[in-house]
Motif scaffolding. Structure first.
Motif, PDB file in Angstrom:
ATOM      1  N   VAL A   5       6.940  -4.953   9.371  1.00  0.00           N
ATOM      2  CA  VAL A   5       8.333  -5.126   9.088  1.00  0.00           C
ATOM      3  C   VAL A   5       9.285  -4.257   8.574  1.00  0.00           C
ATOM      4  CG1 VAL A   5       9.740  -6.595   7.599  1.00  0.00           C
ATOM      5  CG2 VAL A   5       7.690  -7.404   8.451  1.00  0.00           C
ATOM      6  N   LEU A  55       8.827  -1.724  -2.473  1.00  0.00           N
ATOM      7  CA  LEU A  55       8.013  -2.706  -2.617  1.00  0.00           C
ATOM      8  C   LEU A  55       8.445  -3.621  -0.966  1.00  0.00           C
ATOM      9  CD1 LEU A  55       8.337  -4.818  -6.038  1.00  0.00           C
ATOM     10  CD2 LEU A  55       6.483  -3.532  -5.106  1.00  0.00           C
ATOM     11  N   GLY A  56       9.402  -3.351  -0.423  1.00  0.00           N
ATOM     12  CA  GLY A  56       9.691  -4.007   0.837  1.00  0.00           C
ATOM     13  C   GLY A  56       8.976  -3.234   2.081  1.00  0.00           C
ATOM     14  N   ARG A  57       8.168  -2.139   1.775  1.00  0.00           N
ATOM     15  CA  ARG A  57       7.416  -1.573   2.546  1.00  0.00           C
ATOM     16  C   ARG A  57       5.853  -1.777   1.965  1.00  0.00           C
ATOM     17  NH1 ARG A  57      12.144   0.467   2.649  1.00  0.00           N
ATOM     18  NH2 ARG A  57      12.879   0.967   4.782  1.00  0.00           N
ATOM     19  N   ALA A  58       4.967  -1.129   2.761  1.00  0.00           N
ATOM     20  CA  ALA A  58       3.490  -1.556   2.574  1.00  0.00           C
ATOM     21  C   ALA A  58       2.973  -1.078   1.068  1.00  0.00           C
ATOM     22  CB  ALA A  58       2.720  -0.991   3.925  1.00  0.00           C
ATOM     23  N   VAL A  59       3.785  -1.634   0.136  1.00  0.00           N
ATOM     24  CA  VAL A  59       3.115  -1.072  -1.228  1.00  0.00           C
ATOM     25  C   VAL A  59       3.349  -2.324  -2.159  1.00  0.00           C
ATOM     26  CG1 VAL A  59       4.051   0.171  -3.261  1.00  0.00           C
ATOM     27  CG2 VAL A  59       4.498   1.161  -0.894  1.00  0.00           C
ATOM     28  N   SER A  60       2.042  -2.494  -2.862  1.00  0.00           N
ATOM     29  CA  SER A  60       1.891  -3.710  -3.485  1.00  0.00           C
ATOM     30  C   SER A  60       2.404  -3.485  -4.901  1.00  0.00           C
ATOM     31  CB  SER A  60       0.319  -4.055  -3.654  1.00  0.00           C
ATOM     32  OG  SER A  60      -0.153  -3.233  -4.629  1.00  0.00           O
ATOM     33  N   ARG A  61       2.669  -4.520  -5.505  1.00  0.00           N
ATOM     34  CA  ARG A  61       3.255  -4.473  -6.904  1.00  0.00           C
ATOM     35  C   ARG A  61       2.340  -3.906  -7.838  1.00  0.00           C
ATOM     36  NH1 ARG A  61       6.956  -9.871  -8.033  1.00  0.00           N
ATOM     37  NH2 ARG A  61       8.000 -10.092  -5.833  1.00  0.00           N
ATOM     38  N   ARG A  65       5.300  11.459  -0.626  1.00  0.00           N
ATOM     39  CA  ARG A  65       5.145  10.530   0.277  1.00  0.00           C
ATOM     40  C   ARG A  65       4.256   9.126  -0.046  1.00  0.00           C
ATOM     41  NH1 ARG A  65       5.572  13.161   6.072  1.00  0.00           N
ATOM     42  NH2 ARG A  65       7.137  14.636   5.588  1.00  0.00           N
ATOM     43  N   LEU A 116      10.934 -11.419   2.243  1.00  0.00           N
ATOM     44  CA  LEU A 116      10.055 -10.085   1.578  1.00  0.00           C
ATOM     45  C   LEU A 116       9.029 -10.177   0.607  1.00  0.00           C
ATOM     46  CD1 LEU A 116      12.978  -7.427   2.105  1.00  0.00           C
ATOM     47  CD2 LEU A 116      10.880  -7.595   3.032  1.00  0.00           C
ATOM     48  N   GLY A 117       9.140 -11.446  -0.089  1.00  0.00           N
ATOM     49  CA  GLY A 117       8.220 -11.758  -1.193  1.00  0.00           C
ATOM     50  C   GLY A 117       8.701 -10.846  -2.535  1.00  0.00           C
ATOM     51  N   VAL A 142       2.042  -7.308   1.454  1.00  0.00           N
ATOM     52  CA  VAL A 142       1.730  -5.667   1.773  1.00  0.00           C
ATOM     53  C   VAL A 142       1.655  -5.748   3.355  1.00  0.00           C
ATOM     54  CG1 VAL A 142       0.346  -4.001   1.325  1.00  0.00           C
ATOM     55  CG2 VAL A 142       1.110  -5.269  -0.665  1.00  0.00           C
ATOM     56  N   TYR A 149      12.914  -3.280   7.024  1.00  0.00           N
ATOM     57  CA  TYR A 149      14.188  -4.102   6.229  1.00  0.00           C
ATOM     58  C   TYR A 149      15.056  -3.278   6.010  1.00  0.00           C
ATOM     59  CZ  TYR A 149      16.335  -5.846   1.986  1.00  0.00           C
ATOM     60  OH  TYR A 149      17.058  -6.244   0.954  1.00  0.00           O
ATOM     61  N   HIS A 164       4.349  -6.249   5.401  1.00  0.00           N
ATOM     62  CA  HIS A 164       5.461  -4.899   5.246  1.00  0.00           C
ATOM     63  C   HIS A 164       4.879  -4.265   6.296  1.00  0.00           C
ATOM     64  CE1 HIS A 164       6.947  -6.990   1.174  1.00  0.00           C
ATOM     65  NE2 HIS A 164       7.307  -7.540   2.128  1.00  0.00           N
ATOM     66  N   ARG A 165       3.841  -3.932   6.339  1.00  0.00           N
ATOM     67  CA  ARG A 165       3.330  -3.009   7.311  1.00  0.00           C
ATOM     68  C   ARG A 165       3.867  -2.914   8.720  1.00  0.00           C
ATOM     69  NH1 ARG A 165      -1.001  -0.982   4.779  1.00  0.00           N
ATOM     70  NH2 ARG A 165      -2.371  -2.529   3.558  1.00  0.00           N
ATOM     71  N   LEU A 202       5.828   5.275   3.286  1.00  0.00           N
ATOM     72  CA  LEU A 202       5.006   4.119   2.707  1.00  0.00           C
ATOM     73  C   LEU A 202       4.803   2.911   3.582  1.00  0.00           C
ATOM     74  CD1 LEU A 202       7.574   4.005  -0.366  1.00  0.00           C
ATOM     75  CD2 LEU A 202       5.403   4.796  -0.383  1.00  0.00           C
ATOM     76  N   GLN A 203       5.628   2.864   4.865  1.00  0.00           N
ATOM     77  CA  GLN A 203       5.306   2.156   5.782  1.00  0.00           C
ATOM     78  C   GLN A 203       4.001   2.477   6.500  1.00  0.00           C
ATOM     79  OE1 GLN A 203       8.366   0.232   6.898  1.00  0.00           O
ATOM     80  NE2 GLN A 203       7.024  -1.409   7.879  1.00  0.00           N
ATOM     81  N   PRO A 250       3.771   6.323  -3.377  1.00  0.00           N
ATOM     82  CA  PRO A 250       4.781   5.630  -4.589  1.00  0.00           C
ATOM     83  C   PRO A 250       4.758   6.618  -6.104  1.00  0.00           C
ATOM     84  CG  PRO A 250       3.272   3.985  -3.806  1.00  0.00           C
ATOM     85  CD  PRO A 250       3.257   5.301  -3.086  1.00  0.00           C
TER      86      PRO A 250
END
Lengths: 299, 526
Positions: free
Chosen positions: A78, B375-381, B278, A50-51, A72, A80, A75-76, A103-104, B280
């Motif tokens: 995936v 972070l496990g979704r499409a969100v960068s750090r 919806r 998962l990084g 990122v 989890y 994750h679009r 967020l997905q 972060p």
């Protein structure tokens, strides 16, 4: 095409070596069972994928992209589900599911409602009131309502009751039918046995066995129970026969798969009255691996 | 159960001590050291009665009285000076210690499920609460003795045994008072954060109300003790009685509720997330909304209370022409204007606290394994950390503004020649670059070593000490300059120093870039 590829991945935390040269490939469209006891490195492997954790050595890719660099993007596509779902006590389950979905990147309202009904989850309750099982349902609904192509499921059913586990298994079967890929880590072996095309056994941070269930079984022993007209005296000394235990009127023992023909041939000379055979369960397989390894390490 | 309502108390107390002994030690050492370094310093700085009387003269104004309370100014011995200047401030540190420790032992354990494990053993319902209270009794007693004996052992003439012991005892009693109050708050609120917030609200409320009338417990009572002059034991006994009552109330409240539940209502929820949630930053805001609102109200009230002091000050100077002649240093600004930067500096330090708490929230989320969800979704750090950063910056800016608004509102109604809002707001917002530097330091720590984020509090406290007490202790100037707050222009009596402000922003920028870079390179703990 391989969806997941891990090559010689190691991960150390201080002095503790959590992953020790892990090789893992998961093919497109398959359900891969990832089994091992607590502390074997299953969750560490998934968090590397998962990084969240940076591999100390080795490479790991998902969809051919680097799991650390392109997290990122990956994750679009995936979904989890962790084994320990930690949610925000002040948000409701429904809010969390919507948050996760957005967020997905995409929300499937209809599928969300349908899954809520199937998992019998009340989305208006605050997460602090949810039990472990209900928190897992929140993560599962969010995962299966997304249109991810890869599902990373880390012991996702440890808090579910048998009925809900059944619903979960149906969901996995459905996404599989849609051609999606699933990595299911578990120590509930019956679940893995029922769902998975291929299985990998992890121990102390490395993959010690990997293949289809049939392949793995082939390497191992059948359990036989026999009753014969003429008593067998020397059974325990036969080649390929193990763990001989007397029963009321006969014997129970394990037989090596590759010696099976010879053993059956010999047995028939004693006049078989009754014979039962059972394929090894994943549990037998798993236990044998662990026991053997523990023994060999002790020696 | 009925036969042994407090079964296992002693064993649990031992367990608590075993877990937290280092934490206790640091608190006790810190507070005792903070107390014991002061008398020798005062002796050094104000050696003669004449020096002390001069200081006492400057203390005879409502602003000082509102902040440190009344003192024995007629007979300002070294002892009287120490208790006047230090007792109230030390009491706040003791109160904070007790609030944090009490919540840690009660509601936090309950929230995280350890309480349930313990209570499934042959341990009675009230045992954990009682054990926490007993342990804190011990801690406060130890503190009282350490400080009492410590002060006496400094052997100054005006600091006798009776005065030293009552000094220590009054701090211990304040500690127990807040242990009791927090025990009640821990029953009311459903979360440990809520319990801490509620207890702090009570503490700040008591402190603010004390400046209105001196008979508000516990700080009002504390200032009646007057160690080294009156040595009045009555308020100390009063505090102990109240803390006993508070504890009894906590036990009753706990007896009537389920484990994990509270008395303050938790609203039933919505089935869908709002549009704000919806994203972060929407999530980060939602998690801090309540805290933001309570801090805003708090800063407004604090500004109001300081502002009302300005009015008193105004009329005070008018009545006392001789003092006015003594203090006037600058023809261009009024006397009250000279007090404005000091008030604003204190408000700015307090405004920094919610801003830092806001950025530190991301660490709490990581420790509770909840950033994985995002972070496990499409969100960068970068996006995640930036969300918290933006909120922290907004929080800092808004808190400075709210305190200015409160001060201006109260000042306008009570002064003859009130400041304009812009003057007050500028005097406040001029601290913003320093607040940004503090936030940037936190961001850096979050990136490098999230376990060490607590150090930023020490640094903030250092800045406060050098700036607020620096004058009193006559610290060298460079010590102020080791904190970003040392570079803030004292508006309206000084001109704006844009170079300093720009420098602070530049330093913050560098720290932020470094912090973000490190946050991208490290493991997320779970």
């Amino acid at each position: 095409m391989n969806v997941i590829e891990m090559n010689q991945v190691t991960k150390t935390f201080g002095k503790h070596q959590a992953l020790d040269g892990l090789d893992l490939t998961v093919k497109n469209g398959e359900v891969f069972g990832f089994i091992g006891p607590n502390g074997a490195g299953k969750s560490t492997a998934i968090r590397v994928l998962l990084g969240m954790l940076r591999a100390t050595e080795g490479t790991a890719t998902i969809f051919g992209k680097d799991v650390w660099q392109d997290a990122v993007d990956i994750h679009r596509r995936v979904a989890y589900v962790p084994g320990d779902v930690n949610l925000w006590p002040q948000l409701t389950g429904g809010e969390v599911i919507d948050l996760f979905a957005s967020l997905q990147g995409n929300v499937h309202q209809q599928r969300r409602e349908e899954l809520l009904a199937r998992f019998q989850l009340d989305p208006t309750k605050k997460c602090r009131t949810y039990s472990k099982g209900n928190r897992q349902k929140v993560a599962l609904v969010a995962a299966f309502a997304s249109d991810a192509e890869l599902f990373l499921l880390d012991e996702p059913t440890s808090g579910l009751d048998p009925l809900m586990e059944k619903v979960f298994q149906q969901c996995v079967a459905e996404v599989k039918a849609e051609g999606k890929t699933v990595l299911l880590s578990s120590h509930i072996l019956s679940e893995v046995e029922r769902l998975c095309d291929r299985v990998g056994i992890i121990r102390q941070g490395r993959l010690i066995e990997c293949g289809t269930l049939d392949e793995l079984r082939h390497l191992t022993r059948m359990q036989l129970t026999v009753e014969t007209r003429i008593p067998i005296e020397s059974l325990a000394s036969w080649q390929g026969v193990h763990d001989v235990v007397p029963t009321e009127a006969g014997w129970t023992f394990h037989a090596d798969a590759d010696e099976m023909e010879a053993i059956m041939h010999k047995l028939s000379a004693y006049g078989i009255r009754k014979i039962e055979s059972a394929p090894p369960t994943l549990e037998d397989l798993f236990m044998r691996h662990y026991e053997e390894n523990v023994e060999s390490r002790d020696v | 159960m009925k036969g042994a309502p407090f079964a296992g108390v002693l064993r649990l107390s031992r367990f608590i001590i075993r877990q937290d002994r280092m934490r206790y030690m640091w608190w006790l050492v810190g507070i005792t050291a903070m107390t014991l370094v002061v008398p020798p310093a005062f002796k050094e700085l104000y050696p003669t009665e004449q020096d002390r009387n001069l200081l006492a003269e400057t203390m005879k104004n409502p602003a000082m009285e509102a902040m440190v309370g009344p003192g024995d100014l007629a007979n300002y011995t070294l002892g009287a000076m120490v208790s006047h200047q230090m007792l109230l401030m030390t009491a706040i540190a003791v109160a904070i210690m007790n609030i944090l420790l009490m919540v840690r032992h009660t509601r936090a354990e309950e929230e995280e499920g350890q309480a349930e494990l313990l209570r499934s053993l042959p341990v009675a319902r009230h045992s954990q609460l009682t054990a926490s209270m007993l342990t804190l009794c011990g801690v406060n007693l130890l503190l009282a003795l350490l400080i009492g004996v410590g002060l006496y052992s400094l052997s100054f003439d005006s600091m006798g045994l009776a005065g030293s012991l009552i000094y220590g005892a009054s701090l211990g009693a304040i500690g127990l008072f807040f242990a009791g109050v927090t025990a009640v708050c821990a029953q009311l609120s459903e979360s440990s954060r809520g319990a801490v917030g509620l207890s702090f609200t009570v503490m700040i409320g008591c402190y603010v109300l004390r400046s209105v009338t001196e008979w508000i417990p516990p700080f009002g009572w504390l200032t009646q003790v007057q160690p080294y002059s009156d040595n009045n034991w009555v308020p100390v006994v009063g505090l102990l009685v109240v803390s006993l009552l508070a504890f009894a109330l906590a036990v009753i409240l706990q007896g009537k509720r389920d484990i994990g539940s509270g008395y303050l209502p938790s609203r039933s929820g919505r089935a869908h997330a709002s549009v704000i949630l919806r994203h972060p930053i929407g999530l980060a805001w939602r998690l801090q909304r309540t805290a933001f609102i309570s801090w805003s109200v708090g800063m407004l009230v604090l500004g109001l209370s300081y502002g009302s002091v300005l009015g008193d000050l105004d009329s005070f100077f008018k009545d006392n022409e001789m003092l006015a002649a003594m203090i006037v240093a600058d023809e261009n600004s009024s006397l009250t204007a000279q007090f404005l930067p000091m008030l604003m500096a204190v408000l700015a330090f307090i405004s920094t606290i919610p801003a830092l708490l806001s950025i530190h929230k991301i660490v709490g989320e990581e420790r509770k394994s909840r950033v994985d969800n995002v972070l496990g979704r499409a969100v960068s750090r970068n996006k995640l950390l930036a969300s918290y950063l933006v909120l922290a910056l907004c929080t800092g800016f808004m808190m400075l503004s709210f305190s200015a608004l409160g001060l201006w509102l109260a000042g306008t109604t009570s002064m003859d020649e009130p400041f304009t809002f812009v003057t007050v707001w500028q005097a406040s917002i001029v601290h913003f670059p320093a607040v940004v530097v503090m936030i940037a330091i936190s961001t850096c720590l979050i990136g490098i070593a999230q376990k060490a984020t607590g150090f930023v509090w020490l640094y903030l406290f250092y800045g406060f000490l050098t700036l607020y007490l620096g004058g009193l202790f006559q610290f060298p100037k460079w010590m102020e300059k080791l904190s970003p707050f040392g570079f803030v222009s004292k508006l309206p009596i000084e001109d704006m120093n844009w170079l300093h402000a720009g420098g602070l922003v530049a330093v913050a920028g560098v720290l932020l870039i470094f912090g973000f870079h490190r946050y991208n390179a490290r493991d997320i703990e779970g």
